[in-house]
Design a protein around this motif. Structure first.
Motif, PDB file in Angstrom:
ATOM      1  N   LYS A  67       0.827  -1.210   0.000  1.00  0.00           N
ATOM      2  CA  LYS A  67       0.000   0.000   0.000  1.00  0.00           C
ATOM      3  C   LYS A  67       0.860   1.257   0.000  1.00  0.00           C
ATOM      4  N   LEU A  68       1.962   1.202   0.771  1.00  0.00           N
ATOM      5  CA  LEU A  68       2.832   2.372   0.830  1.00  0.00           C
ATOM      6  C   LEU A  68       3.451   2.649  -0.529  1.00  0.00           C
ATOM      7  N   LEU A  71       0.996   4.202  -2.772  1.00  0.00           N
ATOM      8  CA  LEU A  71       0.789   5.597  -2.423  1.00  0.00           C
ATOM      9  C   LEU A  71       1.845   6.476  -3.097  1.00  0.00           C
ATOM     10  N   MET A  74       1.273   6.741  -6.893  1.00  0.00           N
ATOM     11  CA  MET A  74       0.218   7.667  -7.283  1.00  0.00           C
ATOM     12  C   MET A  74       0.741   9.084  -7.329  1.00  0.00           C
ATOM     13  N   LYS A  78       3.187  10.673 -12.458  1.00  0.00           N
ATOM     14  CA  LYS A  78       3.020  11.687 -13.491  1.00  0.00           C
ATOM     15  C   LYS A  78       4.349  12.290 -13.918  1.00  0.00           C
ATOM     16  N   LEU A 105      -7.365  -3.314  -4.566  1.00  0.00           N
ATOM     17  CA  LEU A 105      -6.324  -2.327  -4.326  1.00  0.00           C
ATOM     18  C   LEU A 105      -5.588  -1.995  -5.617  1.00  0.00           C
ATOM     19  N   ARG A 108      -7.793   0.042  -7.932  1.00  0.00           N
ATOM     20  CA  ARG A 108      -7.988   1.372  -7.395  1.00  0.00           C
ATOM     21  C   ARG A 108      -6.765   2.237  -7.640  1.00  0.00           C
ATOM     22  N   CYS A 112      -5.660   5.627 -10.191  1.00  0.00           N
ATOM     23  CA  CYS A 112      -5.190   6.898  -9.652  1.00  0.00           C
ATOM     24  C   CYS A 112      -3.904   7.361 -10.319  1.00  0.00           C
ATOM     25  N   ARG A 114      -2.267   8.881 -13.003  1.00  0.00           N
ATOM     26  CA  ARG A 114      -2.867   9.689 -14.063  1.00  0.00           C
ATOM     27  C   ARG A 114      -1.909   9.838 -15.236  1.00  0.00           C
ATOM     28  N   THR A 140     -15.138  -1.279  -6.519  1.00  0.00           N
ATOM     29  CA  THR A 140     -13.954  -0.460  -6.731  1.00  0.00           C
ATOM     30  C   THR A 140     -13.741  -0.205  -8.214  1.00  0.00           C
ATOM     31  N   VAL A 143     -15.866   2.663  -9.689  1.00  0.00           N
ATOM     32  CA  VAL A 143     -15.341   4.008  -9.499  1.00  0.00           C
ATOM     33  C   VAL A 143     -14.185   4.236 -10.452  1.00  0.00           C
ATOM     34  N   ALA A 146     -14.948   5.745 -13.704  1.00  0.00           N
ATOM     35  CA  ALA A 146     -15.061   7.202 -13.674  1.00  0.00           C
ATOM     36  C   ALA A 146     -13.683   7.846 -13.750  1.00  0.00           C
ATOM     37  N   LYS A 147     -12.728   7.247 -13.046  1.00  0.00           N
ATOM     38  CA  LYS A 147     -11.371   7.797 -13.061  1.00  0.00           C
ATOM     39  C   LYS A 147     -10.813   7.777 -14.473  1.00  0.00           C
ATOM     40  N   ASP A 150     -12.090  10.215 -16.772  1.00  0.00           N
ATOM     41  CA  ASP A 150     -11.502  11.503 -16.489  1.00  0.00           C
ATOM     42  C   ASP A 150     -10.210  11.704 -17.274  1.00  0.00           C
TER      43      ASP A 150
END
Lengths: 836, 437
Positions: A67-68, A71, A74, A78, A105, A108, A112, A114, A140, A143, A146-147, A150
């Protein structure tokens, strides 16, 4: 061992150390290092240099570490798109992990990141996850659609729409993407019972975007939404309120169901006031709107808006606002006692507003004016400077509302020890008083003028004193014109939100727009989307009004006049962005607003309104409208109806060079306002915007605001009544007869119209062109009797009898209607048409 | 939706920063710090718009939580979410302080990842979150366990897991009411309401269906016809004791549609403690205490205060933690207090006389008198007397609220309603209980 130590590492060469640790073999050490990296990232340090090393840690079976790393990814993908591709493999692998938590996970996180390049790889795993056996993964993934949309709109929509409808029940978030129909609404309402509180908010918000096809459907949606008003989550409650408020528009106003809805809405709104202060604030801002739209909902709940000693200031100010709106004769005593209490508080803004509120009470509830004024005088005695200032400013408004009633108190206001702003205001007030009652105040005015010119050391005050003095001594008539210039009448509600904006905001209850009291496009960038409007009254309800209209003057309550205050209407006008299509559309979308501005000729008139013009006028009529008043010269068929000559509405001297002439005409079953703009100034004008106020006819002719790059101008116009005559004003003969008999004879009024050069047939055809219909014609003893009917846009029927003697050019017109006050105007119309 | 979420300490240093949407840049973090936390004037709204970006904030002691967005989001939802977020954090590591946040930042990121996806709030129920966000990670769990977790998070009953077993089935109901009062110096009730909460602790096996009965007028009247028989003994008297509830709200486990149509409160409770219901009443409140103030200004340097507190409930009951707070002017130099019961002290730092009475029976009366000496000041402004406030706790519900029954049905397991041990307790506390003087 605590984690806070990671926030404090500030050693030099940190990055290198971290690099080493990240590449360490020991799992524990790796984890420590990643934590440090994340901590630095939070504080805002640039740790992007570690990208490859962190990504290397991704392939781990330790979920926390994973998870870290995600993070981190994300945050920095970019800036390092090429490196991010390296992570794709792991993502794809994780999407097929046996643990659903890890699958979710991965999806998701991937969404994120992008980066355009990643999205290509994202599609396939996402499609799989949308069909995952596990609901958590599906949720999950929904959603994530939608991301993805975007990042890259075209890529997805086609695939996604199919997927979304499949998983609609699992995740309501996606629903807003889709077009609504009654089927999906039904599904959503069923899902409402089964999803989390947040899901309920999403669903209710998307239901609020749907306009039901008829009253029945609206009512059934209402019935299924109202139980949500008892939810513990304030967002659910407010969203439910939004749906109900919106649908209530479609329901029959007098009906039992609406009455019961109104009863149901009050308690939950009141309960919101015992929530956390921030939520109270949102609730209060919304209640402010709701009260303006439907004051009956909370009319008996005044007490709950009383301010508590330790409410945060933002709650206090909002409560005060609502208190004033709810003030009526029945509760004025209580309110005044409270306001007086508030005026002694500490917070300056709050105190000022409380004092202002007392003045507003005086203006709103006439019988209480006396008490309010005496309360204000009490407050002036306290000598607290801002209380005194505010009280005096407020008293000025009271003078305007009740002229010649309370002026005597001016004498009690001492001039000498006030702040200059107050002194200036007082000086003006006294001069005004003198101009109105020269005999009994001459002494006072002289005394004050000499005080201000000789004893004051403030130059502003001295100057103003001299100006008044000279004006009064040289030309009192001019003084009168200057000092007593007409000001718009003060109305009860000075800061009402302009009705069209209010309607839009009602559609945005609970959202930021409702908190700011501004339309979303005022603070949201880019894809503004269409402006939301309340659904129109359903057909059925309209029919009902028509029937009533035949018997009675319409029940529509008069809209309180809105005085455009500096912060309400002008602000709104300035927010309007005429350049773009959508905002021009706004006007067309209001069904009750038949007037459409038409620029005809005039400099710059054409490009001013740009492409929006076409939208506004709708297809065919454009040509005819453009010619405007020229129409009748060439005798074009559709302009046979009487069009009064253009009048000057805004002289160039007032419009800073802009001259506006205009007239009203009825064309293609619509009322048209024809405007000619002439630029008599030396500079080009741009950025035009128009705004109208409405009355029961759908337009308030007295108030038109025109804005351009130079300023905002207000002009008043006179709408001739005949443009309001409806095309369906032809009454059935029998009904005509019955109605004629039914209207009591005191309602019948006779007028004589002289010098009409036409015979009965031309008269009736001329009138017909203006929607005055001849129902029957009779010849009695050589006289022609024409029986005519007409209907106004607000549903009032008017019956007429026209007596024509062959040799006599004077006609006798008898009018009969339920509403007597329109006669004068109708007669005027007959004269104009017949003389034309 | 929510574009980003930041947590700051009181100095404006970022402790947690999570960005969900592209339109929120790093500069948003600084914009909030500069314009709100470090603003020269105290911020007067919980929503701030800076350069077309909206910031929602709440403050918990020294900690600022800020949600950022550029869209027209549902404002009520954002604030509800921020409050839920603090609740979740508190459930994991106790008080929300800078120290605790720093110590648990990894955990917080993990929670944020779960409860806010792409800015959309997800399941925030602590009970459920705790099943899969643990500080150890979940890899250790078996396949069955994980699938159970995921079905709970998304399932219809997202707040309760299957297979709960207790040897002793037990439940506790606490009726907690806070009485709010604003009274004029003359003893006229300006506004009064009771905000009640029903907190339930359930230790029940399986998936029990519960039915809850209260003495609300509307609920009882609609029930009257149907269940008249089993209520027979209470009969006429029960309608008399019913109360009018202005409004009530329920935990998400309560079937709202059933409440609307059948007027019955039925639900499957979460395991452990939760707030079942909130309600509000304004009519026929029995106010436990009344304060009669008498304030007299004797010249410019002295004030005399006399306060009488009357208790107004059954003599057999005992109120606890009674505290009366009498504000004093800012320029107070000394105070002499005399009271017959309890202890009274002037607390200069709080600008108030605090009078504490440990216990007080019903239908009693206590008195306090004080002389306040004032310093001469040249501040012309009159001292605005803040109201006298009161705190207390009484062992009854001032609204008259009564629990009539709570029935438990679990058809699949072999225990019946009679086997469940049930406890009910009523506590009335003071909310804002103020008398102007």
């Amino acid at each position: 061992m605590t984690d806070s130590k990671y926030f404090t590492t500030t050693k030099k060469g940190e990055i290198f150390e971290l690099k080493a640790e990240l590449n360490s073999d020991k799992k524990e050490k790796k984890k420590e290092a990643v934590k440090k990296v994340i901590a630095s990232m939070t504080v805002g340090k640039d740790v992007s240099a570690l990208f490859p090393d962190v990504v290397n840690c991704m392939q781990t079976d330790n979920l926390e570490l994973k998870k870290l790393v995600y993070l981190y990814l994300m945050n920095y993908a970019k800036s390092q798109p090429d490196m991010a591709i390296m992570a794709v493999n792991t993502f794809v692998k994780d999407c097929e992990d046996s643990n659903p938590l890890i699958r979710a996970l991965a999806v998701r996180t991937m969404g994120c990141i992008r980066v355009d390049k990643i999205t290509e790889y994202l599609c396939e795993p996402l499609r799989k996850c949308l069909k995952d056996e596990d609901p958590y993964v599906r949720k999950t993934a929904a959603v994530c659609v939608a991301k993805l949309h975007d990042i890259n709109a075209q890529l997805v929509v086609a695939n996604a729409v199919a997927a979304i409808s499949e998983i609609m029940d699992a995740s309501p978030n996606a629903a807003s993407v889709l077009e609504m129909n009654s089927g999906t609404i039904n599904k959503l309402l069923t899902a409402l019972n089964e999803c989390t509180e947040w899901g309920q908010v999403f669903i209710l918000d998307s239901i609020s975007n749907y306009t039901p096809k008829d009253e029945r459907e609206a009512q059934s949606i209402c019935e299924r939404v109202t139980p949500r008003l008892a939810h513990a989550n304030a967002a659910v409650v407010l969203s439910a309120v939004k749906v109900v408020m919106k649908l209530m528009e479609m329901l029959d106003t007098g009906g039992d169901y609406v009455t019961s809805l109104v009863k149901k809405l009050a308690p939950p709104l009141v309960t919101l006031l015992s929530a956390e202060p921030e939520i109270q604030y949102v609730a209060l801002r919304n209640i402010n709107l709701i009260v303006q739209k439907r004051s009956e909902i909370l009319k008996n709940e005044m007490k709950v808006f009383f301010v508590k000693y330790n409410d945060p200031i933002y709650v206090k100010l909002e409560k005060l606002d609502i208190m004033i709106r709810l003030t009526s004769q029945s509760n004025i005593a209580q309110v005044l006692a409270e306001l007086k209490e508030y005026a002694t508080e500490v917070d300056v803004d709050f105190v000022r507003k409380s004092v202002r509120a007392i003045g507003r009470c005086a203006i709103k509830v006439e019988p209480a004016a006396e008490r309010c004024v005496s309360t204000l005088l009490d407050l002036i005695q306290t000598k607290v400077n801002y209380v005194v200032q505010e009280a005096i400013v407020v008293i000025k408004d009271i003078f305007r509302k009740y002229p010649n009633k309370y002026e005597s108190i001016i004498a009690t206001l001492m001039l000498s020890d006030e702040n200059t702003q107050v002194q200036l205001q007082l000086l003006t007030a006294i001069v005004k008083l003198f101009l109105k009652r020269p005999t009994d105040t001459q002494e006072l005015v002289q005394q004050v003028l000499s005080l201000s010119t000789q004893d004051s050391d403030n130059p502003d005050l001295r100057d103003r004193g001299y100006i008044y003095w000279r004006l009064l001594s040289t030309d009192p008539a001019a003084a009168k014109e200057v000092v007593l210039a007409e000001k718009p009448l003060i109305s009860e509600e000075t800061d009402l939100i302009e009705p069209t904006l209010l309607d839009e905001l009602i559609c945005h209850i609970s959202s930021l727009a409702s908190v700011y009291h501004k339309p979303p496009n005022a603070f949201v960038e880019g894809r503004g989307g269409l402006r939301k409007v309340l659904p129109p009254k359903s057909e059925q309800a309209e029919g009902l009004v028509e029937e009533l209209g035949a018997q009675e003057p319409t029940a529509a309550p008069p809209q309180p006049t809105v005085i455009p205050g500096a912060d309400s209407l002008i602000g709104d006008l300035l927010d309007m962005d005429m350049g773009s299509g959508p905002s021009m559309m706004q006007q067309q979308m209001y069904p009750a607003q038949p007037a459409a501005p038409t620029p005809a000729g005039g400099s710059g008139g054409m490009d001013i309104f740009g492409e929006g013009l076409d939208n506004l006028l709708g297809g065919g009529s454009t040509g005819g409208d453009m010619l405007g008043g020229l129409g009748d010269i060439f005798g074009m068929p559709q302009t046979q109806s009487y069009v009064p000559p253009q009048e000057v509405w805004l002289p160039a001297s007032k419009g800073k060079g802009l001259e506006i002439t205009g007239t009203f005409a009825r064309k293609n079953n619509q009322i048209n306002m024809e405007l000619t703009f002439t630029n008599k100034a030396m500079q080009p004008m741009s950025g035009f915007a128009v705004q109208f106020n409405k009355n029961s006819f759908g337009l308030m002719p007295a108030q038109v605001a025109i804005k351009n790059n130079i300023d905002v101008f207000y002009m008043s116009t006179h709408v001739p009544l005949h443009v309001l005559f409806m095309e369906d004003g032809e009454m059935d003969k029998k009904i005509f007869l019955a109605t004629w008999k039914d209207i009591p004879s005191p309602n019948e009024v006779q007028y004589t119209i002289n010098n009409v050069p036409h015979n009965a047939d031309t008269v009736s055809s001329k009138l017909r062109n203006n929607n005055v219909f001849t129902i029957a014609k009779r010849n009695v003893e050589g006289q022609d009797m024409l029986y005519q009917s007409l209907k106004l846009t607000n549903g009032i029927w008017i019956l007429a009898e026209l007596k024509i003697q062959p040799s006599n050019p004077s006609f006798v017109l008898s009018l009969k209607a339920r509403a007597v006050d329109v006669y004068e105007a109708v007669k005027q119309v007959y004269e104009n048409i017949l003389h034309n | 939706m929510i574009g980003g979420l930041f947590i700051y300490n009181h100095k404006g240093e970022v402790l947690i920063s999570r960005v969900y949407r592209d339109d929120i840049g790093r500069n948003a973090v600084d914009a909030f710090r500069v314009n709100v936390i470090h603003a020269r004037q105290q911020v007067r709204s919980p929503v701030t718009n800076i350069a077309r970006t909206s910031f929602f904030h709440i403050k918990r002691s020294n900690i600022w939580l800020a949600a950022v967005t550029k869209q027209n989001v549902n404002a009520a939802m954002v604030f509800e979410f921020l409050h839920k977020m603090t609740d979740v954090m508190a459930a994991y590591f106790g008080k929300v302080t800078e120290e605790n946040i720093k110590n648990n930042f990894v955990l917080i990121y993990e929670i944020l990842d779960e409860i806010l996806d792409f800015g959309y709030p997800q399941n925030t129920d602590t009970g459920i979150l705790k099943t899969f966000i643990t500080q150890q990670g979940v890899k250790s769990q078996t396949k069955e366990e994980t699938s159970q977790i995921t079905s709970q998070v998304t399932g219809q009953i997202g707040w309760r897991r299957e297979g709960i077993k207790y040897r002793r089935n037990e439940l506790f109901l606490d009726v907690l009411e806070s009485v709010n009062l604003l009274m004029s110096p003359q003893g006229q009730v300006l506004s009064a309401h009771v905000a009640g909460r029903i907190v339930m602790k359930s230790y029940l096996s399986g998936m029990p269906e519960c039915k809850f009965g209260i003495n609300d007028k509307v609920l009882m009247e609609s029930k009257g016809g149907k269940s008249g028989q089993d209520e027979g003994r209470g009969g006429a008297s029960s309608t008399k004791t019913s109360i009018a509830i202005d409004d009530c709200q329920f935990h998400q486990c309560v079937k709202l549609s059933k409440f609307e149509t059948e007027h019955s409160i039925s639900f499957i409770p979460p395991d452990g403690e939760f707030e079942l219901m909130r309600y509000r009443t304004t009519k026929d409140i029995s106010l436990p205490f009344r304060i009669i103030p008498l304030v007299r200004e004797v010249g410019r340097q002295k004030m005399e205060v006399k306060i009488v507190v009357k208790s107004n409930f059954k003599p057999s009951l005992l109120a606890q933690k009674v505290e009366v707070r009498i504000p004093t002017p800012l320029n107070t130099s000394g105070v002499q207090v005399i009271c017959m019961k309890g202890k009274a002290k002037y607390k200069a730092s709080e600008n108030a006389i605090v009078w504490k009475i440990k216990r007080m029976g019903g239908m009693k009366e206590c008195q306090l008198s004080a002389e306040i000496e004032l310093l001469n000041t040249n501040d012309k402004r009159k001292w605005t007397r803040p109201p006298i406030s009161m705190n207390f706790e009484v062992p009854f519900a001032p609204s008259g609220f009564k629990v009539r029954y709570l029935k438990v049905f679990e058809p699949k397991l072999n225990y019946s309603d009679h086997d469940v041990i049930k406890w009910v307790r009523y506590i009335g506390r003071s909310g804002l209980y103020e008398t102007r003087c």
